[in-house]
Design an enzyme around this catalytic site. Structure first.
Site, PDB file in Angstrom:
ATOM      1  N   ASN A  97       0.822  -1.219   0.131  1.00 45.72           N
ATOM      2  CA  ASN A  97      -0.078  -0.109  -0.014  1.00 45.72           C
ATOM      3  C   ASN A  97       0.911   1.179   0.148  1.00 45.72           C
ATOM      4  O   ASN A  97       1.952   1.175   0.176  1.00 45.72           O
ATOM      5  CB  ASN A  97      -1.057   0.206   1.266  1.00 45.72           C
ATOM      6  N   HIS A 125      23.047   1.124   9.315  1.00 46.77           N
ATOM      7  CA  HIS A 125      24.430   1.976   9.412  1.00 46.77           C
ATOM      8  C   HIS A 125      25.527   1.262  10.309  1.00 46.77           C
ATOM      9  O   HIS A 125      25.038   0.824  11.538  1.00 46.77           O
ATOM     10  CB  HIS A 125      24.164   3.363   9.885  1.00 46.77           C
ATOM     11  N   ALA A 172      -0.595  -2.553  13.885  1.00 43.74           N
ATOM     12  CA  ALA A 172      -0.327  -1.207  13.433  1.00 43.74           C
ATOM     13  C   ALA A 172       0.949  -0.356  14.548  1.00 43.74           C
ATOM     14  O   ALA A 172       0.926  -0.543  15.755  1.00 43.74           O
ATOM     15  CB  ALA A 172      -1.654  -0.210  13.574  1.00 43.74           C
ATOM     16  N   LYS A 195      -0.087 -13.015  20.851  1.00 43.72           N
ATOM     17  CA  LYS A 195      -0.812 -14.230  20.860  1.00 43.72           C
ATOM     18  C   LYS A 195      -0.364 -15.055  19.698  1.00 43.72           C
ATOM     19  O   LYS A 195       0.206 -14.621  18.739  1.00 43.72           O
ATOM     20  CB  LYS A 195      -2.249 -14.062  20.862  1.00 43.72           C
TER      21      LYS A 195
END
Length: 200
Positions: A97, A125, A172, A195
């Site tokens: 997306n 890095h 999220a 879970k």
């Protein structure tokens, strides 16, 4: 402006956009429906046999370097996929997306769903020497593996060296800095197992 005129102008715009994509697909791949490319989208460094059939690269997205893409992959708007000196592969039926960045050494399986604003960077890095600038010390890459049937939710970050097991869900906003077992749900900063999808 009259709604009918707006509708007609939108249809004309869509027609020319699709026509451009069909011509590009035919000239590069020899088939009108092989690959859809949106407005201001760009591809560089790919071999002709490295993109599967039925793929979409939407507006303002960019693919650069050694990238291999399976069949029916949908890449939404403003996505950057850049392999640098490494390689990236994306399996069949995967969706990426908008506003997502995929950089360096990354392997993504089939049927993976990647939400908007996800960052997947298969490099780090080097900063061990405080007497040198971080930029001058170069970088390392272990690579990232995202197995089949994974859902990575919006605003997540996947860090170098991580394997996300088959069938897992990344919540999220998670920052994933270690391996995720198959069929796990993980979330948080840093991400922890919340879970198992296999538990009753």
């Amino acid at each position: 402006m009259n709604h009918n005129i707006v509708r007609i102008l939108n249809r004309i715009n869509r027609f020319f956009k699709e026509l451009k994509s069909y011509v590009y697909s035919f000239l590069v791949f020899g088939s009108f429906k092989y690959f859809y490319i949106g407005k201001n989208a760009s591809i560089s460094g790919l071999k002709l046999n490295s993109i599967g059939k039925g793929c979409h690269l939407m507006d303002n997205s960019e693919i650069r370097g050694r990238v291999k893409i399976g069949n029916n992959v949908f890449i939404h708007e403003n996505v950057l996929i850049r392999a640098n000196m490494f390689s990236i592969s994306i399996g069949d039926n995967t969706t990426i997306n908008r506003n997502t960045n995929i950089l360096s050494q990354v392997k993504i399986g089939a049927n993976v769903s990647i939400a908007p604003n996800v960052v997947i960077i298969g490099a780090n890095h080097v900063f061990a020497d405080p007497n040198k600038t971080i930029k001058s010390q170069g970088s390392t890459s272990k690579g990232i593996v995202i197995e089949d049937d994974v859902w990575i939710a919006t605003n997540s970050s996947i860090l170098d060296g991580v394997t996300i097991g088959k069938g897992s869900v990344v919540a999220a906003g998670a920052v994933v800095n270690k391996d995720v077992p198959p069929y796990s749900v993980v979330g948080g900063v840093p991400a922890k197992i919340l879970k198992s999808r296999l538990a009753n």
